[in-house]
Design a protein around this motif. Structure first.
Motif, PDB file in Angstrom:
ATOM      1  N   ARG A  16       1.869   4.955  -9.783  1.00  0.00           N
ATOM      2  CA  ARG A  16       2.071   3.644 -10.413  1.00  0.00           C
ATOM      3  C   ARG A  16       3.293   3.647 -11.335  1.00  0.00           C
ATOM      4  O   ARG A  16       4.054   2.681 -11.356  1.00  0.00           O
ATOM      5  CB  ARG A  16       0.808   3.263 -11.190  1.00  0.00           C
ATOM      6  N   GLY A  26      -6.759  -1.818   1.186  1.00  0.00           N
ATOM      7  CA  GLY A  26      -5.987  -3.058   1.205  1.00  0.00           C
ATOM      8  C   GLY A  26      -6.693  -4.143   1.980  1.00  0.00           C
ATOM      9  O   GLY A  26      -6.753  -5.312   1.545  1.00  0.00           O
ATOM     10  N   LEU A  55      -1.319  -1.427  -4.248  1.00  0.00           N
ATOM     11  CA  LEU A  55      -2.201  -0.275  -4.458  1.00  0.00           C
ATOM     12  C   LEU A  55      -1.351   0.984  -4.441  1.00  0.00           C
ATOM     13  O   LEU A  55      -0.647   1.253  -3.469  1.00  0.00           O
ATOM     14  CB  LEU A  55      -3.258  -0.193  -3.353  1.00  0.00           C
ATOM     15  N   ILE A  63       0.868  -1.177   0.000  1.00  0.00           N
ATOM     16  CA  ILE A  63       0.000   0.000   0.000  1.00  0.00           C
ATOM     17  C   ILE A  63       0.907   1.229   0.000  1.00  0.00           C
ATOM     18  O   ILE A  63       1.527   1.553   1.009  1.00  0.00           O
ATOM     19  CB  ILE A  63      -0.913   0.038   1.240  1.00  0.00           C
ATOM     20  N   GLU A  89      -5.172   4.697  -6.800  1.00  0.00           N
ATOM     21  CA  GLU A  89      -6.112   3.579  -6.683  1.00  0.00           C
ATOM     22  C   GLU A  89      -6.927   3.563  -5.385  1.00  0.00           C
ATOM     23  O   GLU A  89      -7.529   2.553  -5.034  1.00  0.00           O
ATOM     24  CB  GLU A  89      -5.336   2.268  -6.876  1.00  0.00           C
ATOM     25  N   TYR A  90      -6.953   4.689  -4.682  1.00  0.00           N
ATOM     26  CA  TYR A  90      -7.832   4.851  -3.521  1.00  0.00           C
ATOM     27  C   TYR A  90      -8.162   6.343  -3.402  1.00  0.00           C
ATOM     28  O   TYR A  90      -7.457   7.181  -3.953  1.00  0.00           O
ATOM     29  CB  TYR A  90      -7.184   4.301  -2.244  1.00  0.00           C
ATOM     30  N   LYS A 140      -9.485  -5.581  -0.097  1.00  0.00           N
ATOM     31  CA  LYS A 140      -9.042  -6.499  -1.157  1.00  0.00           C
ATOM     32  C   LYS A 140      -8.811  -7.906  -0.605  1.00  0.00           C
ATOM     33  O   LYS A 140      -9.003  -8.898  -1.304  1.00  0.00           O
ATOM     34  CB  LYS A 140      -7.776  -5.971  -1.841  1.00  0.00           C
TER      35      LYS A 140
END
Length: 215
Positions: free
Chosen positions: A112, A150, A132, A107, A136-137, A153
């Motif tokens: 990215r 996290g 992540l 996390i 992505e959050y 998921k």
């Protein structure tokens, strides 16, 4: 207390030694517009989850110039992570051991594109179920969103998870998500306030022994 089954790792400073190079990239880009970013100021900003570009805005630098310099900072940072030694001793071997008993994810507040550049030629992510990145959050650390994402998921409970961090901002994210957090000692972040950490370890390779005790 539930047995720990899921490990949620921060990336920078925990799995790879990149934090100093991100600082140096910011210093280099800001110096080009005659702004000094001292280590103490950067540490204060980092601890609360701010941005180094606050110092530019405080001197009335335009957003257009800041945008250009941030882009230049990104160039410098990627050059650093391509060319400098960023491995942390014992990480891969420890992850190999942990993978026998735990599900694991990364996390990170990294983008990215930078995350992939760091890990393309390394073995770390092969031990992970997912990663992540900041895109992505909803909200970044110190908000709880990254670690809650996290946990979701993994379809896990909070008691089943352990966060592994090295910064005050990351610890705050875990605390806000109500997930226990182990802090790995890191010279770069040693001035941060870790009083709310559940556990503290000297080095990453101490993690399996900690888990044997707490699980």
């Amino acid at each position: 207390m539930s047995r720990k089954k899921f490990l949620l790792f921060d990336n920078d400073g925990v799995l790879v030694e990149t934090e100093n190079w991100y600082y140096e990239a910011n210093v280099k880009a800001l110096a080009e517009i005659d702004i000094e970013l001292t280590f103490d100021v950067y540490m204060e900003i980092m601890a609360r989850g701010g941005t180094a570009w606050e110092v530019a805005r405080a001197q009335n630098i335009s957003e257009e110039i800041i945008t250009k310099k941030r882009e230049q900072r990104d160039v410098y940072y990627r050059e650093f992570i391509r060319t400098e030694h960023i491995e942390i001793y014992g990480v891969v071997e420890t992850l190999e051991e942990l993978k026998k008993e735990y599900s694991m994810g990364i996390i990170t507040t990294a983008r990215r594109v930078d995350f992939d550049l760091i890990h393309n030629d390394r073995d770390i992510i092969k031990f992970m179920d997912f990663s992540l990145c900041v895109e992505e959050y909803p909200r970044s650390k110190p908000h709880p969103d990254p670690y809650l994402a996290g946990m979701k998921k993994f379809n896990a409970s909070k008691d089943e998870c352990l966060v592994i961090e090295d910064s005050q901002r990351g610890l705050s994210s875990a605390v806000n998500a109500e997930i226990e957090c182990a802090i790995v000692e890191n010279e770069f972040t040693k001035t941060h306030d870790f009083s709310k950490a559940t556990y503290n370890i000297k080095k990453f390779s101490d993690l399996p022994e900690l888990l044997r005790i707490v699980s």
